[in-house]
Motif scaffolding. Structure first.
Motif, PDB file in Angstrom:
ATOM      1  N   ILE A 218       0.845  -1.207   0.000  1.00 41.81           N
ATOM      2  CA  ILE A 218       0.000   0.000   0.000  1.00 41.81           C
ATOM      3  C   ILE A 218       0.881   1.259   0.000  1.00 41.81           C
ATOM      4  N   SER A 219       1.923   1.246   0.839  1.00 39.82           N
ATOM      5  CA  SER A 219       2.822   2.407   0.913  1.00 39.82           C
ATOM      6  C   SER A 219       3.479   2.665  -0.443  1.00 39.82           C
ATOM      7  N   THR A 220       3.907   1.586  -1.096  1.00 35.77           N
ATOM      8  CA  THR A 220       4.561   1.742  -2.408  1.00 35.77           C
ATOM      9  C   THR A 220       3.578   2.307  -3.430  1.00 35.77           C
ATOM     10  N   ILE A 221       2.356   1.793  -3.405  1.00 32.09           N
ATOM     11  CA  ILE A 221       1.348   2.312  -4.355  1.00 32.09           C
ATOM     12  C   ILE A 221       1.086   3.792  -4.079  1.00 32.09           C
ATOM     13  N   PHE A 222       0.935   4.141  -2.805  1.00 33.48           N
ATOM     14  CA  PHE A 222       0.700   5.550  -2.453  1.00 33.48           C
ATOM     15  C   PHE A 222       1.881   6.414  -2.887  1.00 33.48           C
ATOM     16  N   ALA A 223       3.103   5.916  -2.655  1.00 33.98           N
ATOM     17  CA  ALA A 223       4.295   6.709  -2.982  1.00 33.98           C
ATOM     18  C   ALA A 223       4.403   6.932  -4.488  1.00 33.98           C
ATOM     19  N   VAL A 224       4.165   5.872  -5.259  1.00 30.02           N
ATOM     20  CA  VAL A 224       4.316   5.983  -6.722  1.00 30.02           C
ATOM     21  C   VAL A 224       3.194   6.814  -7.328  1.00 30.02           C
ATOM     22  N   THR A 225       1.954   6.498  -6.971  1.00 25.39           N
ATOM     23  CA  THR A 225       0.845   7.264  -7.570  1.00 25.39           C
ATOM     24  C   THR A 225       0.865   8.710  -7.062  1.00 25.39           C
ATOM     25  N   GLY A 226       1.249   8.892  -5.804  1.00 23.12           N
ATOM     26  CA  GLY A 226       1.379  10.255  -5.254  1.00 23.12           C
ATOM     27  C   GLY A 226       2.427  11.054  -6.011  1.00 23.12           C
ATOM     28  N   SER A 227       3.518  10.386  -6.389  1.00 18.29           N
ATOM     29  CA  SER A 227       4.576  11.071  -7.151  1.00 18.29           C
ATOM     30  C   SER A 227       4.085  11.442  -8.540  1.00 18.29           C
ATOM     31  N   LEU A 228       3.348  10.527  -9.168  1.00 21.94           N
ATOM     32  CA  LEU A 228       2.867  10.793 -10.530  1.00 21.94           C
ATOM     33  C   LEU A 228       1.914  11.980 -10.561  1.00 21.94           C
TER      34      LEU A 228
END
Lengths: 293, 451
Positions: A218-228
């Protein structure tokens, strides 16, 4: 009552209001963006159907610079996963062991998440100010005048300088997610491992990390989509400048929609962003699933 | 039986909630843009002086509700002019419920475009003339004010209406007009032996060299807000290539591929290379640069003449000289060729339910705002002054003298061009300021991308 709840019509009627809201607020705008992406339209005049020209122009036009903006967002995603998450995990593991002042540290690390992004932007603007900013002042005080820079005004340093506060702000957020996961690891597991002679590092590696894998996903998904879809801090700090050095797809989208009156092109960027976020969420989910398998 | 009752209750719940939503939206519909007028708590917005939540409809007591959006926020130098003009309007028109809302410049551009797109505009709105307003006119969102203008034609010369004229019809009422001027800190110039702003280009270069040698930064310019760079670049191009050339290029009548324009760009870049510009300016906003100038960090600051009031209020008017940028190529340009003109405008939404009344109020407001703005020193009047002007601050009076002697004006490039072209142009200007491209690349690139 159980019969009522198991009746499909009742269930449908109960979820209908939420479903309508979901369709109207989330799904419909995505389809609308997709539809508008095929038009040359300034937002209020006549629409001209131009097929996939917006998509072609987006990737080929030098004056728009979408590939660079996308590259910046992807770089931020890499940095988020490569720097932000490990730091957050490190803090979470340290605090998860029940150190003295655990709650105090937890609150301190979480403060940046609670503060408005605009305020954080203003704070970092002051830190980076070339004349009186604490960064240049400290460098001068240490006799490192040669290292002083116009951090947000120099195309060589602007991107890095803009990314630092973004990465810094959400360390606490990811740390809290991971901390909650670590705290839920049953103490029996730790105790059993310790009895078997496992060291702290081994306990973390073989027990804690596998246990909190869903949270890491979940953290990785949040970090990547948040960055995009990062926007607010970049907008406050540099607004995509200088010379588009810090441009990300969201700032470009705003520029297209509201500065250049190109609603068709803005919709194209919006739609691509949505697709990219979905795609990355699925890819990350698949990667974690493969590892579990 | 229980099943039936539960189903009925569910249906009642859903229907009642939908009906409630329907009622809400029905209430809101009446308000169009005006329904936000009572709420001024958001972000940089401020200024609503009434709290009625109706829109541009007529209420039961026969009062006419009119709403206005503008950019005169608390920190805007025109704030007082708007407040005074609106106070006058309310006294003269008790039959009108007037509400207004101010938003900061950059955010306002986004807000008004979104409102135009959704056709949820206020009755009266602030706009920039030429291309900015032109897009809204093309979309049929702006009310034609030809009839109302006739009543005010004696006070508002036709020449001032040129930038709000589209296909022979008028769509707005101009407020004040401004030009780009070179503000000079005479205290700093005295340190290098000058007692007034240089009047020739050669003298300006010598003065800048002397300032640099003394450790004084000649010019301050915000790179973060590219329009500030255009104030310098357009003035230099105009004084190199001539006002007519620049006017034709901005109007799309001539190509950007012009050697004199390229030469002007290179002169500007040469000044940057020689260290005439504060390198920190790249990361500063215009407010920060202006504060630096007021604090005495720069010898010169080129910007709009709306700054006169701020410099006067900051108590530095006695050491500031307002001057025109000197001529660079006297065979192509001459003193009196200026960058600027009437751009600030009030317009009426075509969707206004009281458009005719709103148009009349717009002209009255424009006249008052122009008057108070001129008296405050925020620019020169687009309307003919028929009041005592002896109290106007000396900086604005000097600007008035410069304009009185002018032979030709070129409207700001980013106002004269359409939004898309203007932003491509600004992109190129920022590349020039960062010395990422040279003069030839500038003209070739613009010729390719926007012509």
């Amino acid at each position: 009552m159980k019969k009522v709840y198991s009746n499909k019509l009742t269930i449908f009627l109960f979820i209908l209001p939420a479903l309508l809201l979901f369709l109207l607020i989330l799904v419909a705008p995505i389809f609308m963006s997709f539809y508008y992406s095929f038009f040359n339209w300034n937002g209020f005049g006549k629409k001209e159907f131009i097929g996939i020209s917006n998509y072609i122009e987006l990737f080929t036009s030098g004056s728009i610079g979408f590939p660079k903006a996308l590259g910046n967002a992807l770089l931020l995603a890499v940095l988020s996963v490569g720097i932000q998450l490990p730091i957050a995990l490190g803090f979470a593991l340290l605090l998860g062991k029940g150190r003295k002042g655990e709650r105090g540290f937890l609150s301190i690390y979480f403060i940046p998440v609670l503060i408005s992004t605009v305020i954080i932007g203003q704070l970092w603007l002051k830190i980076y100010n070339p004349s009186y900013g604490i960064l240049n002042v400290a460098l001068r005080a240490l006799g490192l005048d040669k290292l002083t820079r116009i951090w947000l005004g120099d195309i060589k340093t602007a991107l890095g300088a803009a990314f630092v506060p973004i990465l810094w702000q959400y360390v606490g957020y990811h740390m809290l997610l991971m901390y909650a996961g670590i705290k839920s690891v049953p103490t029996e597991y730790r105790e059993a491992a310790m009895i078997d002679g496992a060291r702290e590092g081994q306990i973390n590696r073989y027990i804690v990390l596998p246990y909190i894998k869903p949270i890491l996903k979940i953290s990785t998904i949040f970090a990547v989509t948040g960055s995009l879809k990062s926007f607010d801090l970049i907008y406050v700090l540099t607004n995509g400048g200088p010379l588009h050095a810090t441009e990300v797809p969201s700032t470009l989208m705003i520029s297209m929609l509201f500065l250049r009156n190109r609603y068709g092109m803005g919709s194209t960027i919006a739609f691509l962003l949505i697709i990219l976020c979905f795609a990355f969420a699925l890819i990350i989910g698949r990667i974690f699933k493969d590892k579990e398998g | 039986m229980k099943k039936v009752i539960a189903l009925l209750l569910t249906v009642v719940m859903i229907v009642s909630s939908l009906v409630a939503c329907g009622k809400d939206s029905g209430n809101n519909n009446g308000g169009n843009a005006g329904n936000t007028s009572g709420n001024t708590s958001g972000g940089s917005n401020s200024g609503s002086s009434e709290t009625n939540s109706g829109g541009s409809n007529t209420s039961s007591d026969e009062k006419i509700n009119l709403t206005m959006w503008c950019i005169a926020t608390e920190s805007d130098s025109n704030r007082h002019a708007y407040e005074a003009a609106i106070a006058d309007l309310k006294a003269a028109h008790p039959e009108i419920n007037f509400t207004w809302e101010a938003t900061q410049n950059q955010e306002y551009k986004t807000k008004i475009k979104a409102a135009v797109a959704a056709n949820e505009m206020p009755d009266i709105f602030f706009t920039w003339s030429c291309a900015f307003l032109g897009d809204f006119v093309d979309a049929g969102r702006v009310y034609c004010v030809d009839e109302v203008y006739k009543k005010y034609a004696s006070e508002l010369p036709e020449v001032m209406m040129g930038n709000v004229k589209y296909d022979g019809k008028y769509y707005g009422a101009p407020l004040t007009m401004n030009i780009v001027a070179m503000f000079t800190n005479l205290d700093l110039l005295k340190e290098v032996g000058y007692d007034q702003a240089p009047t020739t280009y050669e003298e300006l270069i010598k003065c800048c060299d002397a300032l640099v040698a003394k450790g004084i930064i000649p010019f301050g310019c915000s790179g973060k807000e590219t329009w500030c760079v255009t104030e310098y670049l357009e003035s230099i191009i105009e004084k190199t290539a001539g006002a007519s050339v620049l006017n034709d290029i901005f109007a799309g009548k001539a190509t950007w591929k012009n050697d004199d324009v390229a030469k002007g760009v290179e002169i500007f870049q040469e000044m940057i290379k020689k260290g005439y510009f504060d390198p920190e300016g790249m990361a500063l906003s215009n407010d920060e640069v202006k504060a630096n100038f007021i604090a005495g960090k720069y010898a010169f600051y080129m910007n709009g003449t709306w700054n006169c009031a701020d410099f006067y209020n900051a108590g530095i008017a006695d050491k500031i000289q307002v001057a025109e940028f000197p001529v660079i190529d006297s065979s192509k340009s001459k003193m009196g060729e200026l960058i600027g003109g009437p751009s600030d405008t009030l317009a009426v939404a075509a969707s206004s339910k009281n458009a005719e009344k709103a148009a009349e109020i717009t002209f009255e407001l424009a006249r008052s705002i122009c008057k108070y703005g001129y008296l405050d020193g925020n620019g020169l009047p687009a309307w003919t002054p028929n009041y005592d002007t002896s109290s106007i601050n000396p900086l604005t009076q000097t600007v008035a003298d410069i304009v009185a002697k002018s032979s030709q004006m070129v409207l700001f490039g980013d106002t004269a061009m359409s939004a898309d072209k203007a932003n491509i142009y600004l992109d190129y200007v920022s590349q020039i300021y960062a010395s990422a491209i040279d003069g030839k690349q500038f003209v070739d690139g613009l010729a390719k991308d926007i012509q």
